[in-house]
Design a protein around this motif. Sequence first.
Motif, PDB file in Angstrom:
ATOM      1  N   THR A  81     -11.942 -45.932 -49.121  1.00  0.00           N
ATOM      2  CA  THR A  81     -10.641 -45.511 -49.650  1.00  0.00           C
ATOM      3  C   THR A  81      -9.846 -44.797 -48.570  1.00  0.00           C
ATOM      4  O   THR A  81     -10.392 -44.394 -47.528  1.00  0.00           O
ATOM      5  CB  THR A  81     -10.802 -44.548 -50.853  1.00  0.00           C
ATOM      6  OG1 THR A  81     -11.534 -43.392 -50.431  1.00  0.00           O
ATOM      7  CG2 THR A  81     -11.504 -45.224 -52.022  1.00  0.00           C
ATOM      8  N   VAL A  82      -8.568 -44.627 -48.844  1.00  0.00           N
ATOM      9  CA  VAL A  82      -7.687 -43.833 -48.003  1.00  0.00           C
ATOM     10  C   VAL A  82      -6.857 -42.942 -48.924  1.00  0.00           C
ATOM     11  O   VAL A  82      -6.517 -43.332 -50.034  1.00  0.00           O
ATOM     12  CB  VAL A  82      -6.774 -44.731 -47.134  1.00  0.00           C
ATOM     13  CG1 VAL A  82      -5.881 -45.610 -47.994  1.00  0.00           C
ATOM     14  CG2 VAL A  82      -5.955 -43.898 -46.172  1.00  0.00           C
ATOM     15  N   ARG A  83      -6.568 -41.721 -48.468  1.00  0.00           N
ATOM     16  CA  ARG A  83      -5.747 -40.821 -49.262  1.00  0.00           C
ATOM     17  C   ARG A  83      -4.288 -40.955 -48.860  1.00  0.00           C
ATOM     18  O   ARG A  83      -3.978 -41.265 -47.710  1.00  0.00           O
ATOM     19  CB  ARG A  83      -6.205 -39.371 -49.082  1.00  0.00           C
ATOM     20  CG  ARG A  83      -7.616 -39.127 -49.581  1.00  0.00           C
ATOM     21  CD  ARG A  83      -7.983 -37.645 -49.515  1.00  0.00           C
ATOM     22  NE  ARG A  83      -9.343 -37.439 -49.996  1.00  0.00           N
ATOM     23  CZ  ARG A  83      -9.660 -37.344 -51.278  1.00  0.00           C
ATOM     24  NH1 ARG A  83      -8.705 -37.431 -52.206  1.00  0.00           N
ATOM     25  NH2 ARG A  83     -10.911 -37.156 -51.644  1.00  0.00           N
ATOM     26  N   VAL A  84      -3.406 -40.715 -49.815  1.00  0.00           N
ATOM     27  CA  VAL A  84      -1.973 -40.790 -49.528  1.00  0.00           C
ATOM     28  C   VAL A  84      -1.605 -39.832 -48.400  1.00  0.00           C
ATOM     29  O   VAL A  84      -0.775 -40.150 -47.541  1.00  0.00           O
ATOM     30  CB  VAL A  84      -1.152 -40.484 -50.793  1.00  0.00           C
ATOM     31  CG1 VAL A  84       0.334 -40.395 -50.467  1.00  0.00           C
ATOM     32  CG2 VAL A  84      -1.392 -41.553 -51.856  1.00  0.00           C
ATOM     33  N   THR A  85      -2.235 -38.673 -48.351  1.00  0.00           N
ATOM     34  CA  THR A  85      -1.911 -37.693 -47.310  1.00  0.00           C
ATOM     35  C   THR A  85      -2.204 -38.214 -45.910  1.00  0.00           C
ATOM     36  O   THR A  85      -1.621 -37.738 -44.934  1.00  0.00           O
ATOM     37  CB  THR A  85      -2.694 -36.394 -47.549  1.00  0.00           C
ATOM     38  OG1 THR A  85      -4.097 -36.698 -47.676  1.00  0.00           O
ATOM     39  CG2 THR A  85      -2.222 -35.695 -48.825  1.00  0.00           C
ATOM     40  N   GLU A  86      -3.093 -39.189 -45.796  1.00  0.00           N
ATOM     41  CA  GLU A  86      -3.425 -39.753 -44.483  1.00  0.00           C
ATOM     42  C   GLU A  86      -2.311 -40.643 -43.939  1.00  0.00           C
ATOM     43  O   GLU A  86      -2.368 -41.071 -42.771  1.00  0.00           O
ATOM     44  CB  GLU A  86      -4.733 -40.543 -44.572  1.00  0.00           C
ATOM     45  CG  GLU A  86      -5.950 -39.676 -44.884  1.00  0.00           C
ATOM     46  CD  GLU A  86      -7.222 -40.491 -44.977  1.00  0.00           C
ATOM     47  OE1 GLU A  86      -7.587 -41.126 -43.961  1.00  0.00           O
ATOM     48  OE2 GLU A  86      -7.841 -40.522 -46.059  1.00  0.00           O
ATOM     49  N   ARG A  92       6.230 -38.367 -51.225  1.00  0.00           N
ATOM     50  CA  ARG A  92       6.982 -37.144 -51.492  1.00  0.00           C
ATOM     51  C   ARG A  92       6.208 -36.210 -52.415  1.00  0.00           C
ATOM     52  O   ARG A  92       6.264 -34.986 -52.272  1.00  0.00           O
ATOM     53  CB  ARG A  92       8.338 -37.510 -52.084  1.00  0.00           C
ATOM     54  CG  ARG A  92       9.271 -38.129 -51.042  1.00  0.00           C
ATOM     55  CD  ARG A  92      10.469 -38.803 -51.670  1.00  0.00           C
ATOM     56  NE  ARG A  92      11.315 -39.411 -50.629  1.00  0.00           N
ATOM     57  CZ  ARG A  92      12.278 -40.304 -50.874  1.00  0.00           C
ATOM     58  NH1 ARG A  92      12.512 -40.684 -52.132  1.00  0.00           N
ATOM     59  NH2 ARG A  92      12.982 -40.800 -49.877  1.00  0.00           N
ATOM     60  N   ALA A  93       5.476 -36.801 -53.386  1.00  0.00           N
ATOM     61  CA  ALA A  93       4.644 -35.964 -54.251  1.00  0.00           C
ATOM     62  C   ALA A  93       3.534 -35.280 -53.464  1.00  0.00           C
ATOM     63  O   ALA A  93       3.072 -34.191 -53.844  1.00  0.00           O
ATOM     64  CB  ALA A  93       4.038 -36.817 -55.363  1.00  0.00           C
ATOM     65  N   ALA A  94       3.116 -35.912 -52.337  1.00  0.00           N
ATOM     66  CA  ALA A  94       2.091 -35.316 -51.473  1.00  0.00           C
ATOM     67  C   ALA A  94       2.693 -34.357 -50.461  1.00  0.00           C
ATOM     68  O   ALA A  94       1.960 -33.782 -49.639  1.00  0.00           O
ATOM     69  CB  ALA A  94       1.309 -36.417 -50.755  1.00  0.00           C
ATOM     70  N   GLY A  95       4.016 -34.203 -50.474  1.00  0.00           N
ATOM     71  CA  GLY A  95       4.658 -33.184 -49.648  1.00  0.00           C
ATOM     72  C   GLY A  95       5.195 -33.653 -48.316  1.00  0.00           C
ATOM     73  O   GLY A  95       5.437 -32.823 -47.430  1.00  0.00           O
ATOM     74  N   PHE A  96       5.436 -34.943 -48.120  1.00  0.00           N
ATOM     75  CA  PHE A  96       5.980 -35.387 -46.830  1.00  0.00           C
ATOM     76  C   PHE A  96       6.834 -36.635 -47.010  1.00  0.00           C
ATOM     77  O   PHE A  96       6.731 -37.345 -48.021  1.00  0.00           O
ATOM     78  CB  PHE A  96       4.855 -35.675 -45.833  1.00  0.00           C
ATOM     79  CG  PHE A  96       3.995 -36.861 -46.186  1.00  0.00           C
ATOM     80  CD1 PHE A  96       4.253 -38.115 -45.635  1.00  0.00           C
ATOM     81  CD2 PHE A  96       2.914 -36.736 -47.059  1.00  0.00           C
ATOM     82  CE1 PHE A  96       3.457 -39.210 -45.958  1.00  0.00           C
ATOM     83  CE2 PHE A  96       2.120 -37.817 -47.375  1.00  0.00           C
ATOM     84  CZ  PHE A  96       2.381 -39.061 -46.829  1.00  0.00           C
TER      85      PHE A  96
END
Length: 307
Positions: A181-186, A210-214
């Motif tokens: 898996t990969v995380r959205v933050t990555e 954007r929900a992850a802050g970037f």
Amino acid sequence: MQLQQLRYFLAVAETRHFTRAAEAAHVAQPSLSQQIRALERELGAELFHRTRGRIALTDAGDALLPLARRILADTESARLAVQETVQLRRGRVRLGAPPSLCTSLVPDVLRVFRDRYPGVALAVREGGSRDLVRWLAAGELDLALVITPASGEVAPALDVTELLHEELVLVSALPKRARRTVRVTELRGRPLVMFREGYDVREATLAACRAAGFEPEFAVEGGEMDAVLGFVRAGLGPAVVPGMVAARSGLGVTPFAGPGLGRTIAVAHGHEVPLTRAADALRETLLAHLRDAARDGELPPGTRLLL
């Protein structure tokens, strides 16, 4: 003037005999004669010279004969055209779908439908879900595959049936090692290949980042589905795409870690105008295809049937 009267007139004109005409028309001779007289009263002219042993057309009968043949031929053509449409030997279906589904689900469904109903003309129109809903409401489409809003809101003028929940995944050209898996933050600071504005997948990707802050960075943006996959193959960067597209792309596929990214696919049509038989047959073909694919384990990983 009635079509049956024209048929009796034509039978007499061709046989030049009332009794033989009645036999050919499968009607009693007095009934046929009565209908011919009624037709003459309606037209205000005699159609036949009636002499012992001989029947001949009058000038009025000569004038009516080619017109009667044409009217009856057109009537038969109309009857056959309607029967062919009802029996799905003819007809037309206007289907709308997002580009991502036109490269994954739609071709398989249309192939099955075309094999079954080769006389029905198919027209496909690509667009984003907002455009598709607008075209449905305007009567420009019979059916559309749309991506439903996350809130589950349904356009009031449409009948909507949810079909599938599909995961969005990350595709890349040459994965060094298979990752689970990969995380959205990555995705922060990792330039992506991005679809043009109007794509539902673009909006979902932007919302997740954007929900992850970037704000995501773009290596290249503005492409259609085929272009985006081509840019990924060329090594310009990874892209977030629907799972059904990724399964056919030949690219490296990495799902997102929970809760992940996904979308709900639905079929919609206007509820104020009944579906034509051809459109209803295409809708049933779509539903049957998805049920068969789910039963046989042919749906891509992360794609779940909602029917």
